[in-house]
Scaffold this motif. Sequence first.
Motif, PDB file in Angstrom:
ATOM      1  N   LEU A 120       0.827  -1.207   0.000  1.00 24.93           N
ATOM      2  CA  LEU A 120       0.000   0.000   0.000  1.00 24.93           C
ATOM      3  C   LEU A 120       0.860   1.255   0.000  1.00 24.93           C
ATOM      4  CD1 LEU A 120      -2.844  -0.988   2.506  1.00 24.93           C
ATOM      5  CD2 LEU A 120      -2.818  -1.155   0.003  1.00 24.93           C
ATOM      6  N   ILE A 121       2.015   1.192   0.651  1.00 27.10           N
ATOM      7  CA  ILE A 121       2.930   2.342   0.646  1.00 27.10           C
ATOM      8  C   ILE A 121       3.319   2.703  -0.782  1.00 27.10           C
ATOM      9  CG2 ILE A 121       5.286   3.073   1.255  1.00 27.10           C
ATOM     10  CD1 ILE A 121       4.890   1.503   3.891  1.00 27.10           C
ATOM     11  N   MET A 122       3.455   1.699  -1.632  1.00 29.16           N
ATOM     12  CA  MET A 122       3.829   1.946  -3.025  1.00 29.16           C
ATOM     13  C   MET A 122       2.682   2.547  -3.839  1.00 29.16           C
ATOM     14  SD  MET A 122       6.848   1.000  -2.635  1.00 29.16           S
ATOM     15  CE  MET A 122       7.355   1.343  -4.335  1.00 29.16           C
ATOM     16  N   ARG A 123       1.490   2.585  -3.280  1.00 27.04           N
ATOM     17  CA  ARG A 123       0.328   3.073  -4.018  1.00 27.04           C
ATOM     18  C   ARG A 123      -0.101   4.482  -3.607  1.00 27.04           C
ATOM     19  NH1 ARG A 123      -2.387   0.040  -7.973  1.00 27.04           N
ATOM     20  NH2 ARG A 123      -1.659  -2.121  -7.922  1.00 27.04           N
ATOM     21  N   ILE A 124       0.556   5.089  -2.624  1.00 29.54           N
ATOM     22  CA  ILE A 124       0.168   6.430  -2.215  1.00 29.54           C
ATOM     23  C   ILE A 124       1.036   7.480  -2.904  1.00 29.54           C
ATOM     24  CG2 ILE A 124      -0.741   5.753   0.030  1.00 29.54           C
ATOM     25  CD1 ILE A 124       1.897   6.724   1.286  1.00 29.54           C
ATOM     26  N   GLN A 125       0.490   8.683  -2.995  1.00 26.92           N
ATOM     27  CA  GLN A 125       1.280   9.808  -3.470  1.00 26.92           C
ATOM     28  C   GLN A 125       2.233  10.247  -2.364  1.00 26.92           C
ATOM     29  OE1 GLN A 125      -1.884  12.592  -4.266  1.00 26.92           O
ATOM     30  NE2 GLN A 125      -1.808  13.470  -2.221  1.00 26.92           N
TER      31      GLN A 125
ATOM     32  N   ILE B  91       2.272  -5.342  13.293  1.00 26.15           N
ATOM     33  CA  ILE B  91       2.509  -4.763  11.973  1.00 26.15           C
ATOM     34  C   ILE B  91       4.002  -4.506  11.781  1.00 26.15           C
ATOM     35  CG2 ILE B  91       0.228  -3.692  11.810  1.00 26.15           C
ATOM     36  CD1 ILE B  91       1.554  -1.030  12.504  1.00 26.15           C
ATOM     37  N   SER B  92       4.430  -4.581  10.531  1.00 23.05           N
ATOM     38  CA  SER B  92       5.798  -4.222  10.163  1.00 23.05           C
ATOM     39  C   SER B  92       5.798  -3.844   8.689  1.00 23.05           C
ATOM     40  CB  SER B  92       6.768  -5.385  10.413  1.00 23.05           C
ATOM     41  OG  SER B  92       6.445  -6.493   9.602  1.00 23.05           O
ATOM     42  N   PHE B  93       6.754  -3.036   8.301  1.00 24.03           N
ATOM     43  CA  PHE B  93       6.853  -2.637   6.900  1.00 24.03           C
ATOM     44  C   PHE B  93       8.283  -2.158   6.633  1.00 24.03           C
ATOM     45  CE2 PHE B  93       5.340   0.944   9.408  1.00 24.03           C
ATOM     46  CZ  PHE B  93       6.173   1.986   9.013  1.00 24.03           C
ATOM     47  N   PRO B  94       8.736  -2.226   5.392  1.00 27.02           N
ATOM     48  CA  PRO B  94      10.081  -1.754   5.066  1.00 27.02           C
ATOM     49  C   PRO B  94      10.140  -0.230   5.143  1.00 27.02           C
ATOM     50  CG  PRO B  94       8.926  -2.444   3.077  1.00 27.02           C
ATOM     51  CD  PRO B  94       8.057  -2.834   4.227  1.00 27.02           C
ATOM     52  N   PHE B  95      11.138   0.292   5.808  1.00 28.08           N
ATOM     53  CA  PHE B  95      11.212   1.732   6.024  1.00 28.08           C
ATOM     54  C   PHE B  95      11.589   2.538   4.776  1.00 28.08           C
ATOM     55  CE2 PHE B  95      13.498   5.594   7.319  1.00 28.08           C
ATOM     56  CZ  PHE B  95      12.494   6.218   8.030  1.00 28.08           C
ATOM     57  N   PRO B  96      12.558   2.101   3.936  1.00 27.55           N
ATOM     58  CA  PRO B  96      12.996   2.964   2.823  1.00 27.55           C
ATOM     59  C   PRO B  96      11.874   3.457   1.914  1.00 27.55           C
ATOM     60  CG  PRO B  96      14.574   1.209   3.151  1.00 27.55           C
ATOM     61  CD  PRO B  96      13.418   0.898   4.049  1.00 27.55           C
ATOM     62  N   PRO B  97      10.944   2.590   1.431  1.00 32.32           N
ATOM     63  CA  PRO B  97       9.892   3.142   0.578  1.00 32.32           C
ATOM     64  C   PRO B  97       8.969   4.101   1.316  1.00 32.32           C
ATOM     65  CG  PRO B  97       9.566   0.776   0.919  1.00 32.32           C
ATOM     66  CD  PRO B  97      10.879   1.122   1.488  1.00 32.32           C
ATOM     67  N   ALA B  98       8.709   3.829   2.609  1.00 31.39           N
ATOM     68  CA  ALA B  98       7.892   4.750   3.397  1.00 31.39           C
ATOM     69  C   ALA B  98       8.608   6.087   3.565  1.00 31.39           C
ATOM     70  CB  ALA B  98       7.585   4.133   4.756  1.00 31.39           C
ATOM     71  N   PHE B  99       9.926   6.036   3.731  1.00 33.12           N
ATOM     72  CA  PHE B  99      10.742   7.242   3.838  1.00 33.12           C
ATOM     73  C   PHE B  99      10.662   8.063   2.553  1.00 33.12           C
ATOM     74  CE2 PHE B  99      14.850   9.269   3.016  1.00 33.12           C
ATOM     75  CZ  PHE B  99      15.013  10.049   4.143  1.00 33.12           C
ATOM     76  N   MET B 100      10.806   7.395   1.416  1.00 38.22           N
ATOM     77  CA  MET B 100      10.789   8.090   0.132  1.00 38.22           C
ATOM     78  C   MET B 100       9.421   8.731  -0.140  1.00 38.22           C
ATOM     79  SD  MET B 100      13.826   7.822  -0.998  1.00 38.22           S
ATOM     80  CE  MET B 100      13.610   8.378  -2.694  1.00 38.22           C
ATOM     81  N   LYS B 101       8.387   8.077   0.304  1.00 41.25           N
ATOM     82  CA  LYS B 101       7.031   8.608   0.085  1.00 41.25           C
ATOM     83  C   LYS B 101       6.603   9.589   1.188  1.00 41.25           C
ATOM     84  CE  LYS B 101       5.457   6.472  -3.650  1.00 41.25           C
ATOM     85  NZ  LYS B 101       4.234   5.682  -3.718  1.00 41.25           N
ATOM     86  N   GLU B 102       7.424   9.733   2.232  1.00 36.32           N
ATOM     87  CA  GLU B 102       7.012  10.511   3.401  1.00 36.32           C
ATOM     88  C   GLU B 102       5.613  10.072   3.833  1.00 36.32           C
ATOM     89  OE1 GLU B 102       7.484  14.697   2.770  1.00 36.32           O
ATOM     90  OE2 GLU B 102       9.667  14.563   2.641  1.00 36.32           O
ATOM     91  N   ALA B 103       5.464   8.761   3.935  1.00 32.32           N
ATOM     92  CA  ALA B 103       4.160   8.167   4.220  1.00 32.32           C
ATOM     93  C   ALA B 103       3.698   8.480   5.636  1.00 32.32           C
ATOM     94  CB  ALA B 103       4.235   6.655   4.027  1.00 32.32           C
ATOM     95  N   ARG B 104       2.397   8.606   5.772  1.00 33.83           N
ATOM     96  CA  ARG B 104       1.779   8.784   7.080  1.00 33.83           C
ATOM     97  C   ARG B 104       0.906   7.573   7.360  1.00 33.83           C
ATOM     98  NH1 ARG B 104      -1.901  12.860   6.953  1.00 33.83           N
ATOM     99  NH2 ARG B 104      -1.910  12.876   4.666  1.00 33.83           N
ATOM    100  N   LEU B 105       1.069   7.008   8.556  1.00 34.90           N
ATOM    101  CA  LEU B 105       0.255   5.882   8.999  1.00 34.90           C
ATOM    102  C   LEU B 105      -0.626   6.348  10.158  1.00 34.90           C
ATOM    103  CD1 LEU B 105       2.734   2.852   9.090  1.00 34.90           C
ATOM    104  CD2 LEU B 105       0.983   3.331   7.387  1.00 34.90           C
ATOM    105  N   ARG B 106      -1.910   6.055  10.064  1.00 38.35           N
ATOM    106  CA  ARG B 106      -2.828   6.413  11.142  1.00 38.35           C
ATOM    107  C   ARG B 106      -3.601   5.169  11.564  1.00 38.35           C
ATOM    108  NH1 ARG B 106      -8.143   8.273  11.097  1.00 38.35           N
ATOM    109  NH2 ARG B 106      -8.098   8.844   8.889  1.00 38.35           N
ATOM    110  N   ILE B 107      -3.695   4.960  12.868  1.00 37.70           N
ATOM    111  CA  ILE B 107      -4.449   3.832  13.410  1.00 37.70           C
ATOM    112  C   ILE B 107      -5.799   4.348  13.893  1.00 37.70           C
ATOM    113  CG2 ILE B 107      -4.532   2.081  15.224  1.00 37.70           C
ATOM    114  CD1 ILE B 107      -1.452   2.070  15.142  1.00 37.70           C
ATOM    115  N   ALA B 108      -6.856   3.740  13.381  1.00 40.31           N
ATOM    116  CA  ALA B 108      -8.201   4.125  13.783  1.00 40.31           C
ATOM    117  C   ALA B 108      -8.679   3.190  14.890  1.00 40.31           C
ATOM    118  CB  ALA B 108      -9.152   4.073  12.588  1.00 40.31           C
ATOM    119  N   ALA B 109      -8.947   3.739  16.051  1.00 43.99           N
ATOM    120  CA  ALA B 109      -9.415   2.934  17.179  1.00 43.99           C
ATOM    121  C   ALA B 109     -10.923   2.732  17.077  1.00 43.99           C
ATOM    122  CB  ALA B 109      -9.042   3.614  18.494  1.00 43.99           C
TER     123      ALA B 109
END
Length: 312
Positions: free
Chosen positions: A217-222, A236-254
């Motif tokens: 999903l990180i690869m699918r965001i702007q 949860i876990s995910f590779p950091f470099p692509p998230a870093f390049m995308k400046e991705a934001r993760l939000r957990i909905a309670a």
Amino acid sequence: MHATAVVLNGPKDLGLRDVVLADPTATDLVIQIDHSGISTGTEKLIWSGDMPPFPGFGFPLVPGYESAGTVVEAGAETSYKPGDRVFVPGANCYGDVRGLFGGASNLLVSDAARVTRIDPALKAEGALLALAATARHAMAGLNKSVPDLIVGHGVLGRLLARLTIAAGAPAPTVWEISDGRMSGAMWYEVVHPDDDPKRDYRSIYDASGSADLIASLIMRIQKGGEIVLAGFYDQISFPFPPAFMKEARLRIAAEWDRDDLVATRALIESGALSLEGLITHTAQAADCESAYQTAFDDPACLKMILDWSATA
């Protein structure tokens, strides 16, 4: 007082059992439950033995936080009366048997502050209020964007899509990999992810509960896009470099809060939010063992509802 409840004694070990109810106080309601839902998120993790450490967790327990019923006794300090139709998000009234979440019972005692009045016309669908409020909670509030991509066309995914349209936002795209869940869209498109070339989604809501998808999903965001985890995950876990390049934001909905329940109820009663077509399976409470198995293992089962009428 006694009640008949689903009791989970350990992983994959459940059945109906007589339980003793706590005595109601002046702020409590005694509620006869006619329908309760089975959650394929938290309850599946409890049932399978995969639930991570969680406050109040332990066996034996009464599961269930999606219940609808009728008030049969109202405490003097409540605003309710016998005959009121209510949604109940569970209860903890079973003595030595834990109430996590405590809604799968034909009779229960609940603090009136936790209960919400619902339209008497809502029968089994009344048990869906918690899921609808969960979807609303993920989307509503400051600094939140409605989804333009929803992952998973189960009940939560469908509710997210319907709420997006009810908010007047553009229809989202919904991903689904199960052929049996591709149908049932209302004014939005459901596609297999392999058939979707788009890679600049602004806001992706995961309603699949699969932590393994986060990396893709990180690869699918702007750049600067957001991924909202709307399900419940053991880890949860995910590779950091692509998230870093995308400046991705993760939000957990309670889970939902009281305001979400009230707002969602209003949307349902006004006709802005439909609960049509979300319940695919109903079983008598006496058949709870097979009902839980079906709810968790059958892809064709969107929502399993237990019918408690025969145990009244």
